[in-house]
Design an enzyme around this catalytic site. Structure first.
Site, PDB file in Angstrom:
ATOM      1  CG  ASP A  42      -2.131   0.859   1.086  1.00 24.11           C
ATOM      2  OD1 ASP A  42      -2.140   1.703   0.174  1.00 24.11           O
ATOM      3  OD2 ASP A  42      -3.076   0.712   1.878  1.00 24.11           O
ATOM      4  CG  ASP A  43      -0.172   4.779   0.232  1.00 29.74           C
ATOM      5  OD1 ASP A  43      -1.014   4.374  -0.578  1.00 29.74           O
ATOM      6  OD2 ASP A  43      -0.426   5.620   1.117  1.00 29.74           O
TER       7      ASP A  43
ATOM      8  CB  CYS B 214      -6.350   3.159  -1.983  1.00 31.63           C
ATOM      9  SG  CYS B 214      -4.933   3.707  -0.996  1.00 31.63           S
TER      10      CYS B 214
ATOM     11  CG  ASP C 174      -2.136   0.826  -3.378  1.00 30.91           C
ATOM     12  OD1 ASP C 174      -1.012   1.347  -3.246  1.00 30.91           O
ATOM     13  OD2 ASP C 174      -3.053   0.965  -2.528  1.00 30.91           O
TER      14      ASP C 174
END
Length: 843
Positions: free
Chosen positions: A357-358, A393, A621
């Site tokens: 994530d990120d 996201c 993502d």
């Protein structure tokens, strides 16, 4: 015959070298030409500035000087890029030279030792052993490894063992000059520092000397502006908080030892692991019977009573060397990690996806991930231009899961109104997503971790045979999981609740169960790292010290030629800079647990004999910025820090330690997975395209264009925050102690569609974006023609990789028209036929 085979292999391996060098030289020439032009223009403008300085106001002088500084920085960055290209070209040639030198040495040794043949007898201990003097060890494998036999390995054993005489003990020696295959790093262009870049600018050496894993450091990377007096120790070697004192020697565990191991292995370019063929003894009757039964009838096997007097001279010598180097990896170290036995070719491959994530691709986010490097990067393919189709996201994850662009899956942002796990997704898109097709293909599957930001049950998404989905957005502690039919709440105790570790344990269990059931499996894990609240596991807290977010050429810069809200920002304050650097370090610390997860997965794959039949995909993502364009932290922007993601793939038949430059985007992942897993092909109503051929064929062609979309939220300028959490020493309680200063990140006018182009030879590397504009009441209005919202943003990343100069007003009318026509087509395309037809392709 072996010589002919060798020459064919050599010519085949060098086939692509001339084209690769030609491409590199062309890129260097183009950079030279552009640099010469830019330098001439800069010198001319500087001379004009000096002539007219008296007539300029103070403000005009400052503006001009800032412009000169930025242009000079761009020239400097282009020089660095030229050095990289030159170094890559040198290494490509040097690699082939080293290989040829090594093979020549082997042939010379063969000629000198021609009288030393392979003599195998029917003596009590029938043995065929390879002595590998490079590592000063004798390597062998017994019949417990027989499931990894290949035809060539069996042929080697048969020929060697069947050449029987009545005398002596059968011994086959291969003597090689020590270290001849250890390929050293090119001494003319080594890499240094925590950034793993070549030498440039002012640098400082760590006074630990050869005890330091990195040795030399750029001033900017370790926050130095001048050379300190006395001794200086790097962040790895110093006593925390005091650069003049050296800490105790590296611990046997912990991140220092891991970094030391990774970098020293990289510097030495260790090309060999322990390799082996086989140790066989007539005393192992049952095993010999099993081997005899496995051999084709045409093979004259001593285990069947048939023998041949085949000469094991130079041809077999080279064959044995080839088999020992290529076909077996049965040493203790290799067995623990990658020595799984081969799975039947008839079995469908397993597929694993790890989605962070990120996680950015450009700001060194994999710096402290040695297990990822060892298991995936060094054993697979790196896609240098992995792209998120939307830098936020829920829209990005929806594309990953469904193989569709935003306008077809409908999730435009992270809100319910924006269809993040909304009605359109549930009733339409999700029912035709990747998991559904994998289920039809007969795969046992598990999704674990973050799914979509607004998923809160109550049902499990269709297609998954097992479900372990996180409620809501990424959390490290205090979260809820939908565990198949149960809803389970987790607390804040590290040993049982830290989400990344919980996912690792669940994945290990699933792999073990799938292997026991002898079923192909599909595993997708969505980790919380490196999302806010940037909470590392206790053992990794404060392990990343002494480094700051990379000071890129666009760091803390505000440019007037940008869209709103980017052009309206102000430079960060010292406190915002400090916080951005702290977030950078904490993100790296959270990713260390993801690295452990990767290690656990590969250990389990090896232990269950699944590794050789498993595809492993690792990506994020979307990207992340940390100070670029004066934005302290977040994503959502059209720039490469936000849209480029780490993208690594390993699997059966894929090249090892290879980089490809074709641009692949998230909309292409689902088509690739189903193309690997099933014979049904890619669904025609999916927008993305399978890049399976890029994984298997070095000469495969690919599209040059990718579409990037984002729909801005809020008012003119919106800010994004992040909580700061603390935990007690026993990790049983956590509490919020505040928030980081919110960073500007978004706005309603941050609504754009872009064409991101990269050709496979990098002769094209650019992005063009158009915008939609709104007034303060969020009503659509015409974009001002004299602002970036009206004329767009265009960046040529060959010469401006950090996107400091908007060239939208410099492109031709025809080129602008072509970009706009393509954007309009892609904004409304649907399915393979329409969405792929509008793209340009590398041929």
């Amino acid at each position: 015959m072996m010589t002919t085979m060798y020459l064919d292999q050599l010519l085949d391996s060098m086939k692509a070298l001339p084209a690769e060098l030609q491409r590199s030289f062309r890129m260097i020439r183009e950079l030279d030409e552009k640099m010469a032009q830019a330098k001439a223009e800069l010198e001319r403008d500087c001379a004009h500035f000096k002539e007219n300085i008296a007539s300029l106001s103070v403000q005009e002088r400052e503006t001009k000087l800032r412009d000169f500084r930025d242009r000079f920085a761009a020239l400097k960055q282009t020089s660095v890029e030229k050095l990289h290209i030159a170094a890559q070209s040198y290494e490509a040639v040097e690699k082939h030279i080293q290989e040829v030198d090594s093979d020549l040495s082997a042939f010379e040794a063969e000629a000198r030792q021609r009288k030393r043949t392979c003599v195998c007898t029917r003596a009590r201990a029938s043995v065929c052993t390879v002595y590998h003097s490079t590592r000063a060890c004798v390597l062998s494998v017994d019949l417990r490894c027989r499931s990894s036999l290949t035809a060539l390995t069996i042929l080697l054993w048969v020929n060697c063992l069947a050449a029987a005489t009545s005398e002596g003990t059968p011994v086959f020696h291969v003597q090689e000059p020590a270290g001849q295959y250890d390929l050293p790093v090119d001494p003319n262009e080594p890499t240094y520092c925590i950034c793993n870049q070549v030498s440039y600018g002012e640098m400082i050496a760590c006074d630990s000397n050869d005890k330091c894993p990195l040795e030399w450091f750029h001033f900017a990377c370790v926050d130095l502006t001048e050379r300190p007096k006395g001794k200086w120790f790097c962040p790895f070697c110093r006593v925390p908080g005091d650069f003049s004192k050296r800490r105790e020697p590296f611990r046997s565990t912990g991140y220092e030892a891991e970094v030391l191991e990774v970098y020293r292995a990289f510097r030495e370019r260790i090309a060999f692991r322990n390799r082996c063929i086989c140790l066989l003894s007539p005393g192992c009757g049952a095993e010999h019977a099993a081997l005899g039964a496995a051999l084709p009838e045409a093979f004259p096997s001593p285990f069947r009573g048939g023998t041949t007097n085949d000469d094991c001279g130079s041809g077999l010598l080279l064959l044995c060397v080839l088999a020992a180097v290529v076909l077996c990896t049965c040493s203790a170290a290799a067995s623990a990690a990658d020595g799984a036995t081969e799975t039947s070719n008839a079995q469908r491959p397993n597929i694993i996806i790890v989605l962070t994530d990120d996680q950015d691709a450009l700001l060194n986010s994999t710096m402290f991930m040695p297990k990822l490097k060892h298991h995936v990067i060094e054993q697979g393919i790196t896609f240098a231009f992995g792209l998120a189709n939307s830098p936020v996201c829920c829209p990005s994850r929806s594309s990953l899961l469904s193989g569709r662009y935003i306008h077809n899956h409908g999730a435009v942002n992270n809100s319910v109104a924006g269809n993040c796990y909304g009605e359109k997704w549930i009733q339409e898109t999700e029912k035709d997503a990747l998991a559904v097709h994998m289920n039809k293909a007969g795969y046992r599957s598990l999704y674990g971790g973050k799914y979509l930001n607004l998923y809160y049950g109550p049902s499990n998404p269709p297609g998954w045979t097992e479900w372990f989905g996180l409620y809501g957005n990424s959390r490290y502690y205090n979260y809820t999981i939908k565990d198949n039919d149960k809803t389970v709440k987790f607390g804040d105790k590290y040993d049982t609740d830290y989400l990344t570790d919980v996912l690792a344990r669940r994945a290990v269990r699933f792999i073990n169960e799938s292997a026991a059931a002898d079923e192909p499996f599909f595993l997708w894990l969505g980790t919380p790292s490196a999302h806010a609240s940037f909470t590392p596991a206790p053992q990794y807290e404060n392990t990343v010290t002494g480094i700051k977010a990379p000071r890129t050429p666009n760091y803390n810069k505000v440019y007037a030629d940008r869209h709103r809200p980017v052009r309206d920002l102000s430079p960060m304050t010292d406190e915002q800079i400090r916080q951005s650097d702290e977030i950078y370090r904490k993100r790296l610390e959270t990713l260390r647990s993801v690295d452990d997860l990767v290690g656990d997965i590969f250990d389990t794959l090896a232990a269950t004999n699944q590794l050789s039949n498993t595809w492993f995909f690792f990506t994020g993502d979307h990207g992340f910025h940390l100070g670029q364009f004066a934005m302290g932290f977040d994503k959502r922007q059209l720039y490469d820090t936000d849209i480029r993601v780490p993208y690594f793939v390993r699997g059966p038949g894929a090249a090892a330690n290879t980089t490809r430059y074709e641009p692949i985007s998230h909309v292409d992942l689902a088509p690739t997975v189903i193309d690997i897993a099933a014979d049904s092909g890619v669904p025609s109503n999916w927008d993305g395209r399978s890049y399976k051929q890029l994984l298997l064929d070095p000469h495969a062609t690919w599209k040059a264009d990718n579409v990037i979309q984002y729909f801005g939220e809020g008012k003119t300028t919106e800010s994004c925050g992040a909580n700061i959490l603390q935990y007690q020493a026993d990790n049983n309680t956590c509490w919020r102690v505040g928030s980081y200063i919110p960073a500007p990140c978004d706005g309603v006018n941050n609504t754009y569609t872009c064409i991101r182009r990269v050709s496979d030879d990098l002769s094209t590397n650019d992005i063009f974006c158009t915008f939609e504009c709104f007034d303060d009441a969020r009503r659509v209005v015409p974009c001002p023609a004299n602002q970036a919202g009206g004329y767009g943003e265009y960046y040529d990343l060959r010469t401006d990789p950090w996107q400091t100069v908007n060239l939208a007003l410099n492109i031709s009318t025809a080129q602008r028209r072509a970009f706009i026509d393509q954007i309009n087509a892609l904004k409304h395309c649907k399915g393979q036929a329409e969405c792929q037809r509008t793209l340009s392709w590398n041929n």
